[in-house]
Design a protein around this motif. Structure first.
Motif, PDB file in Angstrom:
ATOM      1  N   LYS A   1       1.772   5.850  13.217  1.00 35.59           N
ATOM      2  CA  LYS A   1       2.497   6.412  12.089  1.00 35.59           C
ATOM      3  C   LYS A   1       1.881   5.905  10.794  1.00 35.59           C
ATOM      4  O   LYS A   1       1.282   4.827  10.747  1.00 35.59           O
ATOM      5  CB  LYS A   1       3.980   6.017  12.150  1.00 35.59           C
ATOM      6  N   SER A   2       2.053   6.694   9.739  1.00 35.86           N
ATOM      7  CA  SER A   2       1.560   6.271   8.425  1.00 35.86           C
ATOM      8  C   SER A   2       2.468   5.186   7.869  1.00 35.86           C
ATOM      9  O   SER A   2       3.604   4.987   8.330  1.00 35.86           O
ATOM     10  CB  SER A   2       1.541   7.458   7.462  1.00 35.86           C
ATOM     11  N   ASN A   3       1.989   4.485   6.858  1.00 31.74           N
ATOM     12  CA  ASN A   3       2.796   3.446   6.227  1.00 31.74           C
ATOM     13  C   ASN A   3       4.074   4.021   5.613  1.00 31.74           C
ATOM     14  O   ASN A   3       5.110   3.350   5.585  1.00 31.74           O
ATOM     15  CB  ASN A   3       1.977   2.719   5.166  1.00 31.74           C
ATOM     16  N   ILE A   4       4.013   5.256   5.116  1.00 31.53           N
ATOM     17  CA  ILE A   4       5.217   5.890   4.570  1.00 31.53           C
ATOM     18  C   ILE A   4       6.255   6.096   5.667  1.00 31.53           C
ATOM     19  O   ILE A   4       7.447   5.811   5.488  1.00 31.53           O
ATOM     20  CB  ILE A   4       4.876   7.244   3.905  1.00 31.53           C
ATOM     21  N   GLU A   5       5.807   6.577   6.805  1.00 29.83           N
ATOM     22  CA  GLU A   5       6.734   6.819   7.918  1.00 29.83           C
ATOM     23  C   GLU A   5       7.299   5.510   8.458  1.00 29.83           C
ATOM     24  O   GLU A   5       8.467   5.440   8.849  1.00 29.83           O
ATOM     25  CB  GLU A   5       6.005   7.585   9.019  1.00 29.83           C
ATOM     26  N   ILE A   6       6.476   4.471   8.473  1.00 30.92           N
ATOM     27  CA  ILE A   6       6.956   3.162   8.932  1.00 30.92           C
ATOM     28  C   ILE A   6       8.047   2.646   8.005  1.00 30.92           C
ATOM     29  O   ILE A   6       9.075   2.117   8.451  1.00 30.92           O
ATOM     30  CB  ILE A   6       5.785   2.165   9.030  1.00 30.92           C
ATOM     31  N   ALA A   7       7.841   2.817   6.701  1.00 28.33           N
ATOM     32  CA  ALA A   7       8.853   2.384   5.726  1.00 28.33           C
ATOM     33  C   ALA A   7      10.166   3.129   5.938  1.00 28.33           C
ATOM     34  O   ALA A   7      11.258   2.539   5.864  1.00 28.33           O
ATOM     35  CB  ALA A   7       8.332   2.597   4.310  1.00 28.33           C
ATOM     36  N   ALA A   8      10.079   4.428   6.202  1.00 30.63           N
ATOM     37  CA  ALA A   8      11.291   5.223   6.416  1.00 30.63           C
ATOM     38  C   ALA A   8      12.025   4.793   7.688  1.00 30.63           C
ATOM     39  O   ALA A   8      13.263   4.721   7.716  1.00 30.63           O
ATOM     40  CB  ALA A   8      10.934   6.709   6.488  1.00 30.63           C
TER      41      ALA A   8
ATOM     42  N   GLY B   1      -6.070   4.367   0.113  1.00 30.71           N
ATOM     43  CA  GLY B   1      -5.344   5.582  -0.231  1.00 30.71           C
ATOM     44  C   GLY B   1      -4.163   5.249  -1.123  1.00 30.71           C
ATOM     45  O   GLY B   1      -3.399   4.322  -0.841  1.00 30.71           O
ATOM     46  N   ILE B   2      -3.981   6.015  -2.194  1.00 31.45           N
ATOM     47  CA  ILE B   2      -2.960   5.692  -3.193  1.00 31.45           C
ATOM     48  C   ILE B   2      -1.568   5.600  -2.580  1.00 31.45           C
ATOM     49  O   ILE B   2      -0.764   4.736  -2.950  1.00 31.45           O
ATOM     50  CB  ILE B   2      -2.975   6.737  -4.330  1.00 31.45           C
ATOM     51  N   THR B   3      -1.266   6.456  -1.606  1.00 31.74           N
ATOM     52  CA  THR B   3       0.076   6.423  -1.018  1.00 31.74           C
ATOM     53  C   THR B   3       0.329   5.142  -0.235  1.00 31.74           C
ATOM     54  O   THR B   3       1.486   4.833   0.078  1.00 31.74           O
ATOM     55  CB  THR B   3       0.297   7.631  -0.094  1.00 31.74           C
ATOM     56  N   ASN B   4      -0.702   4.390   0.090  1.00 34.85           N
ATOM     57  CA  ASN B   4      -0.491   3.152   0.831  1.00 34.85           C
ATOM     58  C   ASN B   4       0.082   2.033  -0.025  1.00 34.85           C
ATOM     59  O   ASN B   4       0.412   0.963   0.502  1.00 34.85           O
ATOM     60  CB  ASN B   4      -1.780   2.717   1.521  1.00 34.85           C
TER      61      ASN B   4
ATOM     62  N   THR C   1      -3.243  11.603   1.825  1.00 31.50           N
ATOM     63  CA  THR C   1      -3.311  10.670   0.700  1.00 31.50           C
ATOM     64  C   THR C   1      -4.354  11.187  -0.290  1.00 31.50           C
ATOM     65  O   THR C   1      -4.873  12.296  -0.147  1.00 31.50           O
ATOM     66  CB  THR C   1      -3.599   9.229   1.157  1.00 31.50           C
ATOM     67  N   VAL C   2      -4.639  10.395  -1.298  1.00 32.64           N
ATOM     68  CA  VAL C   2      -5.595  10.789  -2.325  1.00 32.64           C
ATOM     69  C   VAL C   2      -6.391   9.555  -2.705  1.00 32.64           C
ATOM     70  O   VAL C   2      -5.865   8.432  -2.672  1.00 32.64           O
ATOM     71  CB  VAL C   2      -4.877  11.406  -3.545  1.00 32.64           C
ATOM     72  N   ASN C   3      -7.660   9.745  -3.035  1.00 32.01           N
ATOM     73  CA  ASN C   3      -8.524   8.604  -3.323  1.00 32.01           C
ATOM     74  C   ASN C   3      -9.403   8.836  -4.553  1.00 32.01           C
ATOM     75  O   ASN C   3      -9.896   9.948  -4.773  1.00 32.01           O
ATOM     76  CB  ASN C   3      -9.440   8.312  -2.125  1.00 32.01           C
TER      77      ASN C   3
ATOM     78  N   GLY D   1      -4.834   6.762 -12.823  1.00 30.74           N
ATOM     79  CA  GLY D   1      -3.575   6.976 -13.531  1.00 30.74           C
ATOM     80  C   GLY D   1      -2.536   7.757 -12.759  1.00 30.74           C
ATOM     81  O   GLY D   1      -1.921   8.694 -13.292  1.00 30.74           O
ATOM     82  N   PHE D   2      -2.303   7.395 -11.520  1.00 30.94           N
ATOM     83  CA  PHE D   2      -1.325   8.094 -10.693  1.00 30.94           C
ATOM     84  C   PHE D   2       0.090   7.618 -11.014  1.00 30.94           C
ATOM     85  O   PHE D   2       0.297   6.661 -11.766  1.00 30.94           O
ATOM     86  CB  PHE D   2      -1.648   7.877  -9.214  1.00 30.94           C
ATOM     87  N   ASN D   3       1.062   8.249 -10.404  1.00 35.60           N
ATOM     88  CA  ASN D   3       2.458   7.886 -10.647  1.00 35.60           C
ATOM     89  C   ASN D   3       2.889   6.637  -9.888  1.00 35.60           C
ATOM     90  O   ASN D   3       3.860   5.988 -10.268  1.00 35.60           O
ATOM     91  CB  ASN D   3       3.380   9.046 -10.245  1.00 35.60           C
ATOM     92  N   TYR D   4       2.198   6.333  -8.807  1.00 37.78           N
ATOM     93  CA  TYR D   4       2.563   5.219  -7.929  1.00 37.78           C
ATOM     94  C   TYR D   4       4.028   5.339  -7.506  1.00 37.78           C
ATOM     95  O   TYR D   4       4.768   4.360  -7.429  1.00 37.78           O
ATOM     96  CB  TYR D   4       2.234   3.866  -8.577  1.00 37.78           C
TER      97      TYR D   4
END
Length: 750
Positions: free
Chosen positions: A522-529, A160-163, A498-500, A382-385
């Protein structure tokens, strides 16, 4: 009802039929299992909330999924009908996803282990987990005056791109040590960049237009089931299908011709075919004269160094067969080659891919619908990352550009240009052992299971013992988790946004959160926060990552006008109606013959390749010399991806135990009978396993499928695989590939 009981109520009965037709019913709770004739009446779509998901595994097919939820529980899934590629069906692994979500064996809470490999796990709170982790990070920073002692090993277990937020989280802490490269496909990526200027393949759906198909070192009947329908439709329309593989695979069984060459001799085969095409004057002169450079040099190399007889001797394929297939391939319009990733996992893998590219190009099949040298592409990526691109805290110190690894001088910080320190992901164990000044003290593991995927497992255990702290972000208690100090539970695809997209087809799919995260995952985003919050609580300004996040919003931030235009949508919310396909002007890569090479043409002769230490021409490169009696092959199993899926109880019904596959004649000479327990051993280590006799493997080969079985077995092919490098990969991936299939071993009765 508890979530565990709800998950256990999902029936396996029809799942085990293993068919797409039964796939949706396979995930129905027992209470909803009914005879087929009553299914339509029993299923009332209005009773379910439906969600769009997309398989995030590292797989060609990246299937679009429709998920049905009732009372907050995933009831069943099916392939999205809107995608002509997925076409309403999933593979067996895909249909098992609800069991992954509701498996009783999931990591449910943050836990700490009192002694690595002890199994003495204790549940802790997220706050305590973050306290321990943040405290260690700050300790490293104080000790080393940088965070280069903090290492990240992360790969493709969740695409998933958000990962990519995992990399972003590390950047928000400062400059760290990153394990870079890929064990998957780097030698071939470099090869195609030298030849064509990028890795870019035709839409797989246009394979139906091919008149001749060579599947070379790939097994799509196992690894890309949806592409098989296009191959078989082309075959129905009259196309000839040739399968080249060291193993008689399920794909080989469906082909018209099967070649079982000596492993790692594929470059010789391709060059032998090219020589015969040259001799028969079957070269596409329009293409080589108008759209390429260096063909005359390549032709001279072929005349002076290659004969069909030489290719036959190297490969073991009779010369008359090489001539026949070469002529058929050159005569077909269009003709295509699928270049499998296993093909380039050799010390000569990049050179081999260049030889196959040249064969496709000299016959004029580059830039042609139904043709092409198909390897992969990143055209839809071509995502923003946004999640990945995070800034380090002010005053961060790190690796100084231009210094050798381990050489640091912080006396002139203002003049220094700091960066992350990079080490080779394909030599993880050796890099941890060798890296000093400062050493890697702490390792963060995410989207990856090093003990199932990285090489030389005995050495890896020694390397982990050198580390002061290991944090694994995981869904299951893998062998890597067993070698960790802290494990953090992470969400499955049903529990996050997320998006794939695919590196093979051209479809885009959204991944909606279908159910609330189970337990304390928790998602990786939440873990980072969470980590950022704790870091700044202990040391204000020590982490730049936002401390409050909305995962849906973070997913939305990955989109841009380029993505919208390429896929013909106005907003990401359009994807809630189903997946969409890129608006291609042609299904053929390079259809305008504008190549990304320095010359702007296809380069049979690449000075860029020569400048990077390789041959300018696609010349033959010798394979690795054998260091034991048998060649050892460790491909993927049908029902797993590395360590994923096979550990599920449902999937173990298909593959209840591991085996080593051996030719009956070779076994007879060793006094080994079918189903005997044997010891497979080499310079790396050993593995005890039961043997299955099969003529599908060559007499000089042993084969063990790479998979992890969870509790109850110590099976691990990495006990026998070293970290020998492939010839290419550093150009585009940052580190050489790895020669996974250039391994050797012996065997004896246990």
């Amino acid at each position: 009802m508890s979530m565990t009981k709800q998950g256990n109520s999902l029936s396996r009965r029809r799942f085990l039929q293993g068919t797409a037709a039964a796939g949706a019913a396979a995930m129905l709770p027992c209470s909803l299992l009914v005879p087929d004739e009553a299914m339509a009446e029993a299923f009332k779509a209005g009773e379910f909330a439906t969600f769009r998901n997309a398989c995030p595994r590292n797989c060609y097919d990246t299937c679009s999924i429709k998920t049905y939820v009732k009372d907050g529980v995933v009831q069943f899934i099916e392939g999205a009908q809107e995608s002509t590629f997925t076409h309403g069906g999933l593979c067996v692994k895909g249909y098992s996803y609800p069991r992954k979500l509701y498996s009783p064996n999931r990591v449910k809470y943050p836990m700490v282990q009192d002694g690595r490999r002890s199994g003495r796990w204790r549940r802790i709170s997220w706050d305590e987990a973050m306290e321990r982790i943040a405290g260690k990070i700050l300790e490293i920073k104080e000790k080393d005056d940088s965070l280069l002692g903090l290492g990240l090993t992360k790969y493709s277990g969740h695409f998933g791109i958000t990962n990519y937020v995992v990399e972003g989280m590390m950047s928000s802490l400062g400059y760290t040590t990153r394990f870079v490269g890929t064990p998957c496909w780097p030698a071939g990526i470099d090869a195609q960049n030298y030849d064509l200027g990028n890795m870019w393949c035709n839409d797989p759906e246009d394979m139906v237009k091919a008149k001749y198909i060579i599947v070379w070192g790939a097994n799509p009947a196992w690894c890309s089931v949806h592409t098989m329908k296009y191959i078989m439709e082309a075959q129905r329309r009259g196309a000839k299908v040739v399968v080249i593989d060291p193993v008689f695979t399920q794909t080989a069984a469906k082909g018209d011709v099967f070649w079982q060459p000596e492993t790692s001799s594929d470059g010789a085969l391709a060059l032998g075919m090219a020589r015969h095409i040259l001799d028969k004057d079957m070269v596409d002169r329009d293409f080589v004269n108008s759209h390429s450079i260096g063909f005359d040099d390549f032709a001279e190399y072929l005349r002076n160094n290659v004969t069909v007889e030489w290719a036959a001797e190297k490969s073991g394929i009779p010369a008359d067969q090489i001539r026949e297939v070469a002529e058929e391939f050159a005569s077909a319009d269009p003709a295509t080659v699928w270049i499998g990733y296993g093909l380039q996992r050799h010390v000569n893998g990049g050179a081999t891919v260049r030889s196959i590219d040249a064969l496709v190009a000299m016959t004029g099949n580059v830039g042609k619908e139904g043709g092409g040298a198909r390897y992969g592409h990143l055209q839809t990526w071509g995502f923003n990352y946004h999640a990945m691109i995070q800034s380090p805290p002010e005053g961060s110190k790190g690796f100084i550009g231009g210094a050798a690894k381990g050489e640091f001088d912080f006396t002139d910080a203002d003049a220094a240009s700091y960066s992350n320190r990079t080490v080779n992901i394909n030599k993880t164990a050796q890099e941890i052992l060798d890296t000093n000044d400062p050493p890697v003290r702490m390792l963060w593991v995410s989207c990856k299971n090093p003990f199932a995927q990285d090489f030389d497992r005995p050495k890896l255990e020694k390397a982990f013992d050198k580390l002061e702290m290991v944090v694994s972000v995981e869904q299951f208690f893998t062998e890597t988790v067993a070698n960790s100090d802290i494990v953090l539970p992470v969400t499955t695809m049903f529990e996050e946004w997320t998006v794939n997209v695919s590196y093979w087809h051209y479809w885009l799919g959204i991944n909606e959160q279908a159910v609330k995260p189970l337990y304390e995952s928790k998602s990786n985003i939440e873990i980072a926060a969470l980590l950022s919050k704790k870091m700044n609580e202990l040391s204000p300004g020590s982490c730049t990552f936002p401390q409050e996040v909305d995962t849906r919003e973070w997913m939305a931030k990955e989109f841009n006008k380029g993505i919208y235009d390429y896929f013909g949508i106005n907003d990401w919310t359009d994807l809630k109606n189903g997946p969409v396909k890129a608006k291609l002007t042609s299904t053929a890569a390079w259809s305008n013959y504008e190549f990304g090479t320095p010359s702007g043409k296809y380069e049979f002769r690449s000075e860029q390749c020569a400048a990077n230490g390789h041959k300018a021409l696609p010349e033959y490169k010798e394979s690795r010399k054998s260091y034991d009696e048998f060649r050892l092959l460790t491909p993927h199993t049908k029902f797993g991806i590395h360590s994923q899926f096979v550990n599920l109880d449902w999937m173990q019904e298909y593959y209840p135990e591991p085996f080593v596959y051996m030719h009956p004649d070779a076994a007879r000479e060793k006094g080994i009978a079918d189903l005997d327990m044997v010891r497979v051993f080499n310079k790396v280590g050993e593995q005890k396993v039961r043997v299955k006799l099969s003529t599908n493997v060559a007499k000089n080969c042993l084969m063990m499928y790479e998979a992890w079985f969870g509790k109850g077995t110590d099976f691990n092919v990495q006990n026998l695989v070293d970290d020998e490098s492939a010839d290419m990969g550093a150009f585009k991936a940052g580190a050489p590939g790895v020669a996974i299939h250039d391994q050797f071993a012996n065997v004896e009765k246990a």
